[in-house]
Design a protein around this motif. Structure first.
Motif, PDB file in Angstrom:
ATOM      1  N   PRO A  49       0.818  -1.209   0.000  1.00 27.89           N
ATOM      2  CA  PRO A  49       0.000   0.000   0.000  1.00 27.89           C
ATOM      3  C   PRO A  49       0.856   1.265   0.000  1.00 27.89           C
ATOM      4  O   PRO A  49       1.980   1.276   0.521  1.00 27.89           O
ATOM      5  N   GLU A  50       0.279   2.324  -0.558  1.00 24.19           N
ATOM      6  CA  GLU A  50       0.877   3.663  -0.467  1.00 24.19           C
ATOM      7  C   GLU A  50      -0.106   4.511   0.325  1.00 24.19           C
ATOM      8  O   GLU A  50      -1.260   4.668  -0.082  1.00 24.19           O
ATOM      9  N   ALA A  51       0.339   5.036   1.460  1.00 26.13           N
ATOM     10  CA  ALA A  51      -0.565   5.733   2.362  1.00 26.13           C
ATOM     11  C   ALA A  51       0.138   6.916   3.002  1.00 26.13           C
ATOM     12  O   ALA A  51       1.361   6.935   3.134  1.00 26.13           O
ATOM     13  N   GLY A  52      -0.668   7.888   3.415  1.00 28.78           N
ATOM     14  CA  GLY A  52      -0.111   9.095   4.018  1.00 28.78           C
ATOM     15  C   GLY A  52       0.177  10.155   2.977  1.00 28.78           C
ATOM     16  O   GLY A  52      -0.378  10.137   1.880  1.00 28.78           O
ATOM     17  N   THR A  53       1.038  11.087   3.319  1.00 28.19           N
ATOM     18  CA  THR A  53       1.415  12.154   2.397  1.00 28.19           C
ATOM     19  C   THR A  53       2.708  11.761   1.698  1.00 28.19           C
ATOM     20  O   THR A  53       3.716  11.491   2.352  1.00 28.19           O
ATOM     21  N   ARG A  54       2.663  11.721   0.367  1.00 28.01           N
ATOM     22  CA  ARG A  54       3.806  11.301  -0.432  1.00 28.01           C
ATOM     23  C   ARG A  54       4.037  12.326  -1.542  1.00 28.01           C
ATOM     24  O   ARG A  54       3.202  13.187  -1.792  1.00 28.01           O
ATOM     25  N   GLU A  55       5.155  12.206  -2.222  1.00 27.05           N
ATOM     26  CA  GLU A  55       5.451  13.113  -3.326  1.00 27.05           C
ATOM     27  C   GLU A  55       5.328  12.395  -4.660  1.00 27.05           C
ATOM     28  O   GLU A  55       5.641  11.209  -4.781  1.00 27.05           O
ATOM     29  N   VAL A  56       4.832  13.132  -5.655  1.00 27.53           N
ATOM     30  CA  VAL A  56       4.856  12.678  -7.036  1.00 27.53           C
ATOM     31  C   VAL A  56       5.607  13.731  -7.847  1.00 27.53           C
ATOM     32  O   VAL A  56       5.718  14.895  -7.440  1.00 27.53           O
ATOM     33  N   THR A  57       6.129  13.314  -8.983  1.00 28.15           N
ATOM     34  CA  THR A  57       6.871  14.217  -9.853  1.00 28.15           C
ATOM     35  C   THR A  57       6.143  14.354 -11.183  1.00 28.15           C
ATOM     36  O   THR A  57       5.816  13.337 -11.821  1.00 28.15           O
ATOM     37  N   LEU A  58       5.878  15.581 -11.577  1.00 31.57           N
ATOM     38  CA  LEU A  58       5.223  15.824 -12.857  1.00 31.57           C
ATOM     39  C   LEU A  58       6.207  15.593 -13.996  1.00 31.57           C
ATOM     40  O   LEU A  58       7.381  15.952 -13.908  1.00 31.57           O
ATOM     41  N   THR A  59       5.726  14.991 -15.058  1.00 36.28           N
ATOM     42  CA  THR A  59       6.508  14.881 -16.279  1.00 36.28           C
ATOM     43  C   THR A  59       6.444  16.199 -17.045  1.00 36.28           C
ATOM     44  O   THR A  59       5.723  17.131 -16.663  1.00 36.28           O
ATOM     45  N   ARG A  60       7.185  16.279 -18.149  1.00 37.63           N
ATOM     46  CA  ARG A  60       7.098  17.481 -18.988  1.00 37.63           C
ATOM     47  C   ARG A  60       5.659  17.686 -19.465  1.00 37.63           C
ATOM     48  O   ARG A  60       5.147  18.802 -19.456  1.00 37.63           O
ATOM     49  N   ALA A  61       4.999  16.579 -19.856  1.00 36.19           N
ATOM     50  CA  ALA A  61       3.600  16.683 -20.283  1.00 36.19           C
ATOM     51  C   ALA A  61       2.706  17.120 -19.126  1.00 36.19           C
ATOM     52  O   ALA A  61       1.764  17.900 -19.309  1.00 36.19           O
ATOM     53  N   GLY A  62       3.007  16.625 -17.924  1.00 35.43           N
ATOM     54  CA  GLY A  62       2.224  17.025 -16.757  1.00 35.43           C
ATOM     55  C   GLY A  62       2.375  18.497 -16.451  1.00 35.43           C
ATOM     56  O   GLY A  62       1.397  19.181 -16.126  1.00 35.43           O
ATOM     57  N   ARG A  63       3.596  19.006 -16.552  1.00 40.10           N
ATOM     58  CA  ARG A  63       3.819  20.427 -16.272  1.00 40.10           C
ATOM     59  C   ARG A  63       3.091  21.319 -17.268  1.00 40.10           C
ATOM     60  O   ARG A  63       2.722  22.450 -16.948  1.00 40.10           O
ATOM     61  N   ALA A  64       2.870  20.791 -18.468  1.00 44.29           N
ATOM     62  CA  ALA A  64       2.191  21.573 -19.503  1.00 44.29           C
ATOM     63  C   ALA A  64       0.676  21.377 -19.493  1.00 44.29           C
ATOM     64  O   ALA A  64      -0.046  22.109 -20.167  1.00 44.29           O
ATOM     65  N   ASP A  65       0.195  20.398 -18.726  1.00 47.13           N
ATOM     66  CA  ASP A  65      -1.234  20.081 -18.752  1.00 47.13           C
ATOM     67  C   ASP A  65      -2.010  21.046 -17.862  1.00 47.13           C
ATOM     68  O   ASP A  65      -1.596  21.336 -16.739  1.00 47.13           O
ATOM     69  N   PRO A  66      -3.163  21.542 -18.316  1.00 46.81           N
ATOM     70  CA  PRO A  66      -3.957  22.465 -17.487  1.00 46.81           C
ATOM     71  C   PRO A  66      -4.350  21.905 -16.131  1.00 46.81           C
ATOM     72  O   PRO A  66      -4.583  22.663 -15.189  1.00 46.81           O
ATOM     73  N   LEU A  67      -4.409  20.560 -15.998  1.00 48.10           N
ATOM     74  CA  LEU A  67      -4.775  19.970 -14.704  1.00 48.10           C
ATOM     75  C   LEU A  67      -3.798  20.365 -13.612  1.00 48.10           C
ATOM     76  O   LEU A  67      -4.179  20.497 -12.447  1.00 48.10           O
ATOM     77  N   PHE A  68      -2.525  20.562 -13.977  1.00 47.72           N
ATOM     78  CA  PHE A  68      -1.492  20.876 -13.001  1.00 47.72           C
ATOM     79  C   PHE A  68      -0.972  22.302 -13.144  1.00 47.72           C
ATOM     80  O   PHE A  68       0.125  22.616 -12.675  1.00 47.72           O
ATOM     81  N   GLN A  69      -1.764  23.151 -13.736  1.00 49.38           N
ATOM     82  CA  GLN A  69      -1.338  24.542 -13.959  1.00 49.38           C
ATOM     83  C   GLN A  69      -0.989  25.219 -12.631  1.00 49.38           C
ATOM     84  O   GLN A  69      -1.732  25.159 -11.657  1.00 49.38           O
ATOM     85  N   GLY A  70       0.186  25.848 -12.589  1.00 50.30           N
ATOM     86  CA  GLY A  70       0.601  26.594 -11.409  1.00 50.30           C
ATOM     87  C   GLY A  70       1.142  25.754 -10.279  1.00 50.30           C
ATOM     88  O   GLY A  70       1.439  26.293  -9.201  1.00 50.30           O
ATOM     89  N   LEU A  71       1.314  24.451 -10.492  1.00 48.98           N
ATOM     90  CA  LEU A  71       1.779  23.566  -9.424  1.00 48.98           C
ATOM     91  C   LEU A  71       3.248  23.215  -9.631  1.00 48.98           C
ATOM     92  O   LEU A  71       3.741  23.197 -10.759  1.00 48.98           O
ATOM     93  N   PRO A  72       3.972  22.901  -8.546  1.00 44.19           N
ATOM     94  CA  PRO A  72       5.399  22.602  -8.669  1.00 44.19           C
ATOM     95  C   PRO A  72       5.642  21.247  -9.316  1.00 44.19           C
ATOM     96  O   PRO A  72       4.773  20.365  -9.310  1.00 44.19           O
ATOM     97  N   GLU A  73       6.836  21.053  -9.832  1.00 41.67           N
ATOM     98  CA  GLU A  73       7.190  19.784 -10.472  1.00 41.67           C
ATOM     99  C   GLU A  73       7.130  18.637  -9.478  1.00 41.67           C
ATOM    100  O   GLU A  73       6.666  17.543  -9.800  1.00 41.67           O
ATOM    101  N   ARG A  74       7.605  18.853  -8.261  1.00 37.85           N
ATOM    102  CA  ARG A  74       7.486  17.856  -7.195  1.00 37.85           C
ATOM    103  C   ARG A  74       6.326  18.283  -6.296  1.00 37.85           C
ATOM    104  O   ARG A  74       6.352  19.367  -5.719  1.00 37.85           O
ATOM    105  N   LEU A  75       5.353  17.408  -6.204  1.00 42.47           N
ATOM    106  CA  LEU A  75       4.085  17.782  -5.599  1.00 42.47           C
ATOM    107  C   LEU A  75       3.747  16.821  -4.460  1.00 42.47           C
ATOM    108  O   LEU A  75       3.723  15.600  -4.651  1.00 42.47           O
ATOM    109  N   ALA A  76       3.483  17.363  -3.262  1.00 41.65           N
ATOM    110  CA  ALA A  76       3.032  16.551  -2.132  1.00 41.65           C
ATOM    111  C   ALA A  76       1.541  16.272  -2.284  1.00 41.65           C
ATOM    112  O   ALA A  76       0.750  17.186  -2.551  1.00 41.65           O
ATOM    113  N   VAL A  77       1.166  15.001  -2.129  1.00 41.97           N
ATOM    114  CA  VAL A  77      -0.220  14.580  -2.327  1.00 41.97           C
ATOM    115  C   VAL A  77      -0.602  13.593  -1.225  1.00 41.97           C
ATOM    116  O   VAL A  77       0.252  13.003  -0.561  1.00 41.97           O
TER     117      VAL A  77
END
Length: 236
Positions: free
Chosen positions: A113-141
């Motif tokens: 399982p993955e539980a608690g607060t973890r980090e994900v890293t946006l790809t180049r496509a993620g950084r350009a996608d409106p879903l992640f607009q204004g968010l850092p490349e390394r994102l706590a989720v």
């Protein structure tokens, strides 16, 4: 004002729901001022006509796509049909269900399982996608899942990943977006879920519950994902 259907594919455990409400309410708060309507996934035939909607969100669930039931395939087909006209966002179980509907296998994560607060890293496509607009490349989720999508569906684009689950977010065409993590969770909800699932976490790996609980912090940037998605809806 956009009209968003939140499809509830399950409910929070009883103790979490008593203290914090259920999944639909959590999404409604972060999608405001969109008008949120709710429907249960089962039976899928009860879902409304997508032509009257501006977007669809699919919630997490205690159910598992690795143990398929007829309503899952029915809902997956309905979502792909809806996405021909309006944006569809899958979260956790919803992410896995969309992956399955698009032709990729969902599996129990061999890393546990993955539980608690973890980090994900946006790809180049993620950084350009409106879903992640204004968010850092390394994102706590906030995370709470045992299953994952181990590979991208055919035709999909990787938007975010991490070492635990390589496909943390994907896009498919202009209207399907899916995230493995929970932008609708705050620290209190994540903590309550970890406490409720303490035995499950420690059965997977002794000490995992304490590790998950000690990791928890607020993730206001991740919560903005739902506002970003809402901003792209018709009628916004």
């Amino acid at each position: 004002m956009p009209r968003v259907l939140v499809i509830r594919t399950g409910s929070a455990p009883d103790d979490v729901r008593a203290a914090h409400g259920d999944f639909t309410e959590w999404f409604a708060a972060l999608l405001a001022p969109a008008a949120v309507v709710a429907a249960d996934a089962e039976p899928a035939g009860a879902l409304p006509d997508a032509r009257g909607l501006d977007g669809v969100v699919v919630t997490g669930s205690l159910a598992s796509v690795t143990r398929p039931e007829p309503w899952m395939d029915a809902l997956g087909g309905w979502l792909l049909a809806a996405a021909e006209q309006i944006p569809v966002l899958g979260v956790c179980f919803g992410h896995q269900l969309l992956g399955h509907a698009l032709g990729v296998r969902v599996e129990r994560n061999p890393r546990g399982p993955e539980a608690g607060t973890r980090e994900v890293t946006l790809t180049r496509a993620g950084r350009a996608d409106p879903l992640f607009q204004g968010l850092p490349e390394r994102l706590a989720v906030q995370q709470s899942h045992s299953d994952h999508v181990p590979a991208l569906p055919p035709g999909a684009v990787l938007l975010a990943g991490n070492g635990h689950a390589p496909v943390q977010a994907f896009g498919h065409g202009p209207r399907i977006r899916a995230v493995q993590f929970h932008p609708e969770f705050d620290a209190a909800r994540t903590r309550a879920l970890c406490e409720s699932e303490r035995e499950l976490l420690d059965a997977a790996r002794p000490g995992l519950a304490v590790e998950a609980l000690s990791s928890i912090r607020e993730t206001p940037e991740a919560a903005r994902i739902l506002a970003n998605w809402r901003a792209g809806l018709g009628g916004a």
